[in-house]
Write an enzyme that holds these catalytic residues in place. Sequence first.
Site, PDB file in Angstrom:
ATOM      1  N   HIS A   8       0.808  -1.212   0.000  1.00 44.69           N
ATOM      2  CA  HIS A   8       0.000   0.000   0.000  1.00 44.69           C
ATOM      3  C   HIS A   8       0.843   1.264   0.000  1.00 44.69           C
ATOM      4  CE1 HIS A   8      -3.540  -2.524   1.708  1.00 44.69           C
ATOM      5  NE2 HIS A   8      -3.453  -2.595   0.399  1.00 44.69           N
ATOM      6  N   HIS A  66      -7.903  -8.009  -8.048  1.00 45.14           N
ATOM      7  CA  HIS A  66      -8.328  -8.856  -6.927  1.00 45.14           C
ATOM      8  C   HIS A  66      -8.519  -7.927  -5.723  1.00 45.14           C
ATOM      9  CE1 HIS A  66      -6.310 -11.585  -9.731  1.00 45.14           C
ATOM     10  NE2 HIS A  66      -7.017 -12.548  -9.207  1.00 45.14           N
ATOM     11  N   SER A 113      -6.691  -1.610  -0.944  1.00 45.60           N
ATOM     12  CA  SER A 113      -6.227  -0.912  -2.145  1.00 45.60           C
ATOM     13  C   SER A 113      -7.330  -0.129  -2.863  1.00 45.60           C
ATOM     14  CB  SER A 113      -5.542  -1.897  -3.095  1.00 45.60           C
ATOM     15  OG  SER A 113      -6.359  -3.005  -3.391  1.00 45.60           O
ATOM     16  N   GLU A 129     -13.882  -8.287  -7.790  1.00 48.23           N
ATOM     17  CA  GLU A 129     -13.872  -9.208  -6.653  1.00 48.23           C
ATOM     18  C   GLU A 129     -14.910 -10.304  -6.910  1.00 48.23           C
ATOM     19  OE1 GLU A 129     -13.283 -11.473  -3.783  1.00 48.23           O
ATOM     20  OE2 GLU A 129     -11.948  -9.730  -3.936  1.00 48.23           O
ATOM     21  N   ASP A 142     -14.347 -12.482 -12.023  1.00 52.62           N
ATOM     22  CA  ASP A 142     -12.990 -12.976 -11.840  1.00 52.62           C
ATOM     23  C   ASP A 142     -11.976 -11.903 -12.221  1.00 52.62           C
ATOM     24  OD1 ASP A 142     -10.965 -15.261 -11.708  1.00 52.62           O
ATOM     25  OD2 ASP A 142     -10.731 -14.561 -13.764  1.00 52.62           O
ATOM     26  N   GLY A 143     -10.901 -11.815 -11.439  1.00 58.69           N
ATOM     27  CA  GLY A 143      -9.914 -10.771 -11.669  1.00 58.69           C
ATOM     28  C   GLY A 143      -9.230 -10.862 -13.012  1.00 58.69           C
ATOM     29  N   ASP A 186      -3.074  -8.559  -7.584  1.00 59.52           N
ATOM     30  CA  ASP A 186      -2.811  -9.016  -6.216  1.00 59.52           C
ATOM     31  C   ASP A 186      -3.595 -10.305  -5.963  1.00 59.52           C
ATOM     32  OD1 ASP A 186      -2.436  -9.286  -3.502  1.00 59.52           O
ATOM     33  OD2 ASP A 186      -3.697  -7.594  -2.950  1.00 59.52           O
TER      34      ASP A 186
END
Length: 283
Positions: free
Chosen positions: A18, A41, A102, A120, A145-146, A166
């Site tokens: 971060h 993600h 994030s 997400e 899905d990411g 991520d």
Amino acid sequence: MNYRHGFHAGNFADVLKHVVLTRILSHLNAKPAPYRIVDTHAGAGRYDLGSEEALRTHEWKDGVARIDRSPLSPAVEALLAPWRAALAGARALYGPGAYPGSPWLCRHAMRPGDRLIAAELHPPTWRKLAEAIGRDRRCKPLAIDGWTALRANVPPKERRGLVLIDPPFEEKDEFATLAAQFVAAHRKWPTGIYALWYPLKDRGGVEALIEAVSDAGIGRLLRLEIDIDRPAAAGGLSATGLIVVNPPWRLAEEAQTLLPALTERLAQGPRPRYHCEAIRPDG
């Protein structure tokens, strides 16, 4: 997928990820043109460090709580200022136990013309994400899905911005998936900034990721890692890293100031280490 970041929110890996994220956003804000962020993600957006999940592991006590303990050097604090401001903003709104993920950090940094796509897949987590950022018209929380979100959203129409990748690293082939998905996205948008986060449990996986990226002819990489030397008896993660692709100018210089200070403050054993390496900086 059963990954729940609430158990790990605010830990040392979050601190590194971060802080670097807010430095990248600060550089993006230095130019007037709008940008887009794709957070593949995204997680819940923000977390409660007093929740059952967080209190079960107490990982934040050796992460954000150590940074809260006392100021670091003036040079380090100048670089931490955007992250500290976002922390203060989240705490002012949601209480002293709030920790921004994030998406919330991105939302805090963005200007009126900037945009965020946050993906997400886990339904309960997505609902928390939508609650955290969904009322902001600049932000779009997607229940997908990411990797699908990544393929669908590069290049952005702004042609400027950041992709934060991520993944939960729950699958055995996650490093291979990360490499393949990133390389495919980079072919579509070679000028974007990408930040690839990883846990440092499998060094072979990290080296294979870097090799795959290099074999694809992708240059201008910045590898950032910290190892807090967590005792083996304590279990859990001891080291983490980020590969930043097309890093903003001066980010490597900033990392050389930040990483030693963060590593020293977050260390749990006598032999912590950090690694800051520019790979093919002119590639």
